[in-house]
Scaffold this active site. Structure first.
Site, PDB file in Angstrom:
ATOM      1  N   LYS A  78      56.919  41.456  47.088  1.00  0.00           N
ATOM      2  CA  LYS A  78      57.612  42.431  47.942  1.00  0.00           C
ATOM      3  C   LYS A  78      58.872  42.936  47.250  1.00  0.00           C
ATOM      4  CE  LYS A  78      59.458  42.798  52.698  1.00  0.00           C
ATOM      5  NZ  LYS A  78      59.653  42.112  53.976  1.00  0.00           N
ATOM      6  N   SER A 158      58.126  44.465  58.263  1.00  0.00           N
ATOM      7  CA  SER A 158      58.528  45.263  57.111  1.00  0.00           C
ATOM      8  C   SER A 158      57.663  45.016  55.878  1.00  0.00           C
ATOM      9  CB  SER A 158      59.984  44.951  56.773  1.00  0.00           C
ATOM     10  OG  SER A 158      60.117  43.609  56.345  1.00  0.00           O
ATOM     11  N   SER A 182      58.310  40.000  60.320  1.00  0.00           N
ATOM     12  CA  SER A 182      57.876  40.895  59.244  1.00  0.00           C
ATOM     13  C   SER A 182      56.801  40.345  58.316  1.00  0.00           C
ATOM     14  CB  SER A 182      59.077  41.329  58.401  1.00  0.00           C
ATOM     15  OG  SER A 182      59.852  42.257  59.109  1.00  0.00           O
TER      16      SER A 182
END
Length: 495
Positions: A78, A158, A182
């Site tokens: 990420k 997210s 998330s």
């Protein structure tokens, strides 16, 4: 073996050990899948050179016979994790061009274990969002579609890029972070497994901070066994993170027996929300029946302060964000706005932040600054902290009464279309976190397991919440649920 990118971590690890496949072959298969999937916008910084270099080194290490479980396995990282020499932007314009001179502890541990980094994954800006629509790179897109509808769906947020990439078999697994859901919400939206470990289990060092008392890294994988394998590598004490726990990391995979006889699973009555879709309600009941059939005892429990969780979260998280994001000022790193003649330092701050931060980040920074300001600090921030203590105590009381894990829905709906929850009412978007934020406020481990499809053919997930530091036990309960649910659906390839 064809379609090597479709393997899970455990399958690929075993194939590598047998010599049926090499890490280079696995990596090349993933790199091709990534290049063919630009329509998903999941990978935003591709690193093929680093990937192939690490894959070659992993093959040598496997030949030598001393390779850990993650060695040679291609994964995505990420964009919130700092990666040395590779853009690490947290999906924000304000960090445009930032290439750290250091590696986050979690990504370093994965690299040390021989994992292969394929590139950086899309996300909501500074991890603020539930749909991956606040990214400077543009929206990440789910590989799933509703029936014969061509509308693009959110992969959740997210960690939307991570979810999309794992579900579409662009990588074998990916890192995510979870501040209010998330990891678990996007995992549920795309039909994969995502675990948020106990707060302090994984180091936060080198991960761009959103809300420091809530953020926690975790793996997003194709199944529970893979989550156990990757989580073990990501965990561990780190002297660079004062909130990191000095606890031994067990072999989580060895704890996956599937035997949950005599375990007590709590069903919280407060999670039965008004207007909850019948499909979610049905799946939740079926999940409880599956665990019961596997030998667990199902008990009704009460978590009375649940209704205050979302408001408390949306005071605490923005307050911490406004403090953490104060460092982005255009002085030391990242983007600096063009200044006019006569502009001073105040104008530089104002212009840089106005240009660099997106609307959702600006909104949360302003909310956070407001609740921390003189006159409002006690009314909002201190009150929210007290509520957080009560929420944590609710869980402590339930666990003290002998409950081993808690079963809830992971999300209040299946994935929605991109653009369907517009900026007009941000509260609608915030309601996506209704089942997940309590876990962060209490610092507990939580896992989302895919358990079924809705009537439009989209994945739905169930969440299990565990006792602090007992990720192994939680993973084993999730493993039993996964075996009973038998979820094997994959999105049809359209990209």
């Amino acid at each position: 073996m064809s379609d090597l990118n479709k393997l899970g971590l455990a399958e690929a690890r075993d194939a590598l050990r047998k010599g049926d496949v090499t890490s280079v072959e696995l990596t090349e298969s993933c790199l091709k899948a990534i290049d063919d999937a630009d329509a998903l916008n999941a990978f935003v910084h591709k690193t093929p050179e680093i990937a192939l270099e690490r894959a070659k080194a992993a093959d040598e290490r496997i030949k030598g016979g001393d390779a850990p479980s993650m060695c040679g396995l291609p994964i995505g990282i990420k964009d919130l994790f700092c990666t040395k020499g590779v853009p690490s932007q947290a999906a924000s314009k304000i960090l445009d061009g930032f290439k750290p001179e250091y590696e986050s502890t979690v990504s370093q541990q994965l690299a040390d274990a021989g994992a292969v980094m394929l590139g950086k994954l899309n996300m909501d800006e500074f991890a603020m969002g539930s749909s991956n629509e606040t990214s400077v790179y543009g929206n990440a897109v789910s590989p799933w579609r509703r029936g014969n509808d061509d509308a693009q769906l959110t992969p959740g947020g997210s960690s939307g890029g991570s979810a999309s990439a794992v579900a579409a078999d662009l990588c074998l697994a990916a890192t995510g972070t979870d501040t209010g859901g998330s990891i678990r919400q996007p995992a549920a939206f795309v039909g994969i497994t995502g675990i948020k470990p106990t707060y302090g289990r994984c180091s936060r060092w080198g991960i761009v901070a959103f809300a420091s008392s809530l953020d926690q890294a975790g793996p997003m994988t194709k199944n529970v066994r893979d989550a156990a394998i990757m989580l073990e590598t990501m965990c561990g004490h780190d002297t660079k993170d004062s909130t990191s726990a000095e606890l031994a990391v067990p072999n989580f995979e060895a704890m996956l027996t599937g035997d949950i006889k005599g375990k007590k699973i709590g069903i919280p009555k407060e999670y039965r929300m008004d207007g909850m879709p019948a499909e979610i309600e049905k799946l939740w009941s079926e999940g409880a029946e599956m665990l019961k059939a596997a030998g667990a005892e199902i008990v009704d429990i009460s978590l009375p302060h649940t209704k205050y969780a979302l408001p408390a979260y949306y005071v605490i998280a923005p307050a911490e964000a406004s403090s953490n994001l104060a460092r982005y000022d255009g002085v030391r790193y990242g983007r600096r706005a063009q200044l006019a003649q006569g502009d001073g330092i105040t104008e530089m701050y104002e212009k840089t932040r106005a240009e660099g931060f997106g609307h959702e980040v600006q909104r949360r920074v302003m909310v956070g600054t407001y609740v921390l300001s003189a006159g409002f600090y006690d009314a909002y921030y201190n009150r929210a902290r007290r509520v957080r203590t009560l929420i944590k105590k609710d869980f402590e009381d339930v666990f003290a009464a002998g409950v081993d894990a808690i079963l809830t829905p992971a999300t209040p709906s299946a994935a929605f279309g991109l653009g369907e929850m517009t900026e007009a009412d941000p509260v609608q978007m915030y309601l996506n976190d209704v089942f997940t934020v309590t876990v962060n406020l209490a610092g507990l481990p939580g896992i989302s397991v895919p358990a079924g499809l809705d009537k439009q053919g989209l994945p739905l997930g169930l969440q299990l919440i565990g006792r602090p530091w007992e990720e192994g036990d939680l993973l084993n309960t999730a493993y039993a649920l996964e075996n009973a649910a038998g979820f094997v659906a994959k999105p049809g390839k359209w990209w």
